[in-house]
Design a protein around this motif. Sequence first.
Motif, PDB file in Angstrom:
ATOM      1  N   GLU A 187       0.931  -0.801  -0.061  1.00 35.18           N
ATOM      2  CA  GLU A 187      -0.113  -0.036  -0.065  1.00 35.18           C
ATOM      3  C   GLU A 187       0.697   1.390  -0.271  1.00 35.18           C
ATOM      4  O   GLU A 187       0.933   2.308  -0.779  1.00 35.18           O
ATOM      5  CB  GLU A 187      -1.240   0.062   1.408  1.00 35.18           C
ATOM      6  CG  GLU A 187      -2.366  -1.186   1.725  1.00 35.18           C
ATOM      7  CD  GLU A 187      -1.459  -2.219   1.602  1.00 35.18           C
ATOM      8  OE1 GLU A 187      -0.242  -2.202   3.168  1.00 35.18           O
ATOM      9  OE2 GLU A 187      -1.442  -3.194   1.442  1.00 35.18           O
ATOM     10  N   LEU A 188       2.233   1.238   0.977  1.00 28.92           N
ATOM     11  CA  LEU A 188       2.943   2.538   0.769  1.00 28.92           C
ATOM     12  C   LEU A 188       3.894   2.596  -0.385  1.00 28.92           C
ATOM     13  O   LEU A 188       4.069   3.368  -1.226  1.00 28.92           O
ATOM     14  CB  LEU A 188       3.612   2.100   2.555  1.00 28.92           C
ATOM     15  CG  LEU A 188       3.166   2.339   3.496  1.00 28.92           C
ATOM     16  CD1 LEU A 188       3.735   2.378   4.452  1.00 28.92           C
ATOM     17  CD2 LEU A 188       2.404   3.905   3.712  1.00 28.92           C
ATOM     18  N   GLY A 222      11.579   8.027   4.500  1.00 25.04           N
ATOM     19  CA  GLY A 222      10.614   8.068   5.230  1.00 25.04           C
ATOM     20  C   GLY A 222       9.993   6.491   4.977  1.00 25.04           C
ATOM     21  O   GLY A 222       9.476   6.369   5.654  1.00 25.04           O
ATOM     22  N   ARG A 245      10.248   1.529  19.850  1.00 25.11           N
ATOM     23  CA  ARG A 245      10.479   2.901  19.481  1.00 25.11           C
ATOM     24  C   ARG A 245       9.215   3.003  18.246  1.00 25.11           C
ATOM     25  O   ARG A 245       8.558   3.651  17.903  1.00 25.11           O
ATOM     26  CB  ARG A 245      11.553   3.798  18.551  1.00 25.11           C
ATOM     27  CG  ARG A 245      11.051   4.688  18.448  1.00 25.11           C
ATOM     28  CD  ARG A 245      12.835   6.025  18.106  1.00 25.11           C
ATOM     29  NE  ARG A 245      12.656   7.287  17.792  1.00 25.11           N
ATOM     30  CZ  ARG A 245      13.213   7.311  16.896  1.00 25.11           C
ATOM     31  NH1 ARG A 245      14.424   6.093  15.553  1.00 25.11           N
ATOM     32  NH2 ARG A 245      13.386   7.901  16.106  1.00 25.11           N
ATOM     33  N   LYS A 259       5.499   2.130  19.718  1.00 26.47           N
ATOM     34  CA  LYS A 259       5.041   3.133  19.859  1.00 26.47           C
ATOM     35  C   LYS A 259       4.627   4.041  18.990  1.00 26.47           C
ATOM     36  O   LYS A 259       3.937   4.805  18.805  1.00 26.47           O
ATOM     37  CB  LYS A 259       6.486   4.239  20.459  1.00 26.47           C
ATOM     38  CG  LYS A 259       6.073   5.218  21.513  1.00 26.47           C
ATOM     39  CD  LYS A 259       6.993   5.972  21.780  1.00 26.47           C
ATOM     40  CE  LYS A 259       6.676   7.248  22.859  1.00 26.47           C
ATOM     41  NZ  LYS A 259       7.523   7.409  23.388  1.00 26.47           N
ATOM     42  N   GLN A 260       5.771   4.300  17.547  1.00 28.03           N
ATOM     43  CA  GLN A 260       4.823   4.993  16.618  1.00 28.03           C
ATOM     44  C   GLN A 260       4.125   4.285  15.929  1.00 28.03           C
ATOM     45  O   GLN A 260       2.911   5.076  15.110  1.00 28.03           O
ATOM     46  CB  GLN A 260       6.467   5.049  15.409  1.00 28.03           C
ATOM     47  CG  GLN A 260       7.428   5.796  15.989  1.00 28.03           C
ATOM     48  CD  GLN A 260       8.332   5.622  14.839  1.00 28.03           C
ATOM     49  OE1 GLN A 260       8.400   5.533  13.683  1.00 28.03           O
ATOM     50  NE2 GLN A 260       9.404   6.726  15.356  1.00 28.03           N
ATOM     51  N   LYS A 261       3.828   2.961  15.627  1.00 24.69           N
ATOM     52  CA  LYS A 261       2.511   2.271  14.992  1.00 24.69           C
ATOM     53  C   LYS A 261       1.189   2.729  15.681  1.00 24.69           C
ATOM     54  O   LYS A 261       0.583   2.085  15.292  1.00 24.69           O
ATOM     55  CB  LYS A 261       3.134   0.061  14.556  1.00 24.69           C
ATOM     56  CG  LYS A 261       3.487   0.754  13.286  1.00 24.69           C
ATOM     57  CD  LYS A 261       4.530  -0.659  12.993  1.00 24.69           C
ATOM     58  CE  LYS A 261       5.413  -0.403  12.670  1.00 24.69           C
ATOM     59  NZ  LYS A 261       5.867  -1.819  12.017  1.00 24.69           N
ATOM     60  N   GLY A 262       1.643   2.270  17.250  1.00 22.34           N
ATOM     61  CA  GLY A 262       0.345   2.033  18.117  1.00 22.34           C
ATOM     62  C   GLY A 262      -0.718   3.400  18.056  1.00 22.34           C
ATOM     63  O   GLY A 262      -0.337   4.834  17.891  1.00 22.34           O
ATOM     64  N   GLY A 263      -2.122   3.392  17.469  1.00 27.30           N
ATOM     65  CA  GLY A 263      -2.344   5.007  16.698  1.00 27.30           C
ATOM     66  C   GLY A 263      -3.652   4.530  18.271  1.00 27.30           C
ATOM     67  O   GLY A 263      -3.278   4.617  19.201  1.00 27.30           O
ATOM     68  N   ALA A 264      -3.873   6.160  17.959  1.00 27.22           N
ATOM     69  CA  ALA A 264      -4.790   7.142  19.152  1.00 27.22           C
ATOM     70  C   ALA A 264      -6.672   6.511  18.873  1.00 27.22           C
ATOM     71  O   ALA A 264      -6.278   7.045  17.498  1.00 27.22           O
ATOM     72  CB  ALA A 264      -4.128   8.320  18.746  1.00 27.22           C
ATOM     73  N   ASP A 265      -6.898   6.925  19.854  1.00 24.40           N
ATOM     74  CA  ASP A 265      -8.408   6.899  19.147  1.00 24.40           C
ATOM     75  C   ASP A 265      -8.766   8.102  19.428  1.00 24.40           C
ATOM     76  O   ASP A 265      -8.253   9.380  19.216  1.00 24.40           O
ATOM     77  CB  ASP A 265      -8.894   6.100  20.883  1.00 24.40           C
ATOM     78  CG  ASP A 265      -8.411   4.860  20.942  1.00 24.40           C
ATOM     79  OD1 ASP A 265      -7.939   4.067  20.133  1.00 24.40           O
ATOM     80  OD2 ASP A 265      -8.766   4.912  22.571  1.00 24.40           O
ATOM     81  N   ASP A 266     -10.110   7.830  18.309  1.00 25.49           N
ATOM     82  CA  ASP A 266     -10.704   8.784  17.743  1.00 25.49           C
ATOM     83  C   ASP A 266     -11.632   9.385  19.417  1.00 25.49           C
ATOM     84  O   ASP A 266     -12.146   9.027  20.097  1.00 25.49           O
ATOM     85  CB  ASP A 266     -11.816   8.804  16.769  1.00 25.49           C
ATOM     86  CG  ASP A 266     -11.015   9.093  15.397  1.00 25.49           C
ATOM     87  OD1 ASP A 266     -10.826   8.957  15.316  1.00 25.49           O
ATOM     88  OD2 ASP A 266     -11.344   7.560  15.076  1.00 25.49           O
TER      89      ASP A 266
END
Lengths: 191, 296
Positions: B186-187, B204, B286, B289-296
């Motif tokens: 996808e990327l 990137g 690290r 930590k970057q991959k874990g998403g925030a909730d809406d």
Amino acid sequence: MIELTGVGKSFGTQSVLRNLQLRLPERGLVQVRGASGSGKTTLLRILAGLETPDTGTLTGLTGLRVAYVFQEDRLLPGVSALTNVAIAADKVAARHWLAHFGLGDALDKRPATLSGGMRRRVALARAFAFAALDEAHTLLILDEPYTGLDADNAAVLTQEILRVAQTALVLLTHHGGDVFPPDAVVDLSRS
Amino acid sequence: MDCCPLPFDSRLLKQRATGDGRPYRPYSARRKEMSVSHKTKAPKVALLSLAAVVFWVALWAVAAGRVGQELLLPTPAQVWTSLRTLAVTAEFWQTLGWTLLRINAGCALGMGIGIVLGLVTGISKTLDIFLRPIVSVAQSTPVASLIILALVWIQKDFVPVFAAALMTAPHLLANTRQGIAETPQELREMVQLYRVSPANRLRGLYVPQVLPYVLSGCASAIGFGWKAGVAAEVLSIPTKAVGTEIYHSKIYLDTPALFAWTAAVIVLSVILERLVRWALSAVAARQQKQKGGADD
């Protein structure tokens, strides 16, 4: 003018598109409709050059740049929102479009620290920043772009879609019914 | 004032949620317990590891006692005495330093070459096919043959560098190529459509993607690099080298010294491997930590 003649595409034994005949205008808003699994995304991917049709021919795509908002946001996880947009344009344009979609305060945040709606807006900012580089020669594809957007940001998006559609061809899929009347409709459930 | 009754007892719902009648505990509490349990296990593991070392050294001592000949198998005490005698001399540390420099230079060179070739072959199928025969030859040729050849081609002081590089490069090449192959399609499509410059693609997309694979490759390659490097030193006998000292131990039939130098190499190699593994886990944490998403 983009023209598809007898286009067909199968994945294994499943035929997704069959003998599709289609003529798209040079500019304007075209809504792609159809039930789930009718081949909307496959058609968009063929137009973007990400899939090759098994049968048929495509003309009118030469020289067109494609700005594509995928169903998934497809952001680079290790870089900031600003860099995610700047890779498709430049930093000045990236700042402008992120601010336009209400992300002026989140430039340095990485995708993981953004909410789903914010990530969607970064993906939209990237597409519009890329399209703005040469709108007249851009095909803007928006696959379910309203997902996760609140009313205010949805209104900003609608305004931008209508603006770009005056100079470029915009293809849109949207599940939530008609947001505004499109210039043309491609209904894949009838093919 | 009485409030309206809840439509159901929320505690009951939470009890049901565990599915086995145990009281519901939030994730934070369970995580805390898991971390405590992990902490209590760590001293046990350390104790067990120490016991294992003591067992094998004791077995070595018994075997050496049975053999009764220092030339064939010295006792741990004899090796320790030899190591202590060596360790107080400046020459010992200089020798270790030179070996460390040569082999690490070779490993670094091999890693650099391996990473570049891995990136190139991972991105370009044509170059992958083109370079495949030479990589296969480098991987299958016995290291001793290559060392002998290197002795003919290059100055003896550089032979260990060459050998260590030759052993580490294929590991890094394979790991880097694997990292590229695992890059999400996808990327790749996204950077292709948005005409992202090669430098930005590298920075990137590919570098963050291959970094864990590279570090993992480094950790495993260091051991191979050291083995090949010391073997090359034994065969090429450069000035101030552990391999040269091992060779001299063999000539003078000084088996305790042979064991002592070998022990020094093992310790150095393990320390370096640990350092790389520590870096690996730091990078992995690290990235997680970057991959874990925030909730809406």
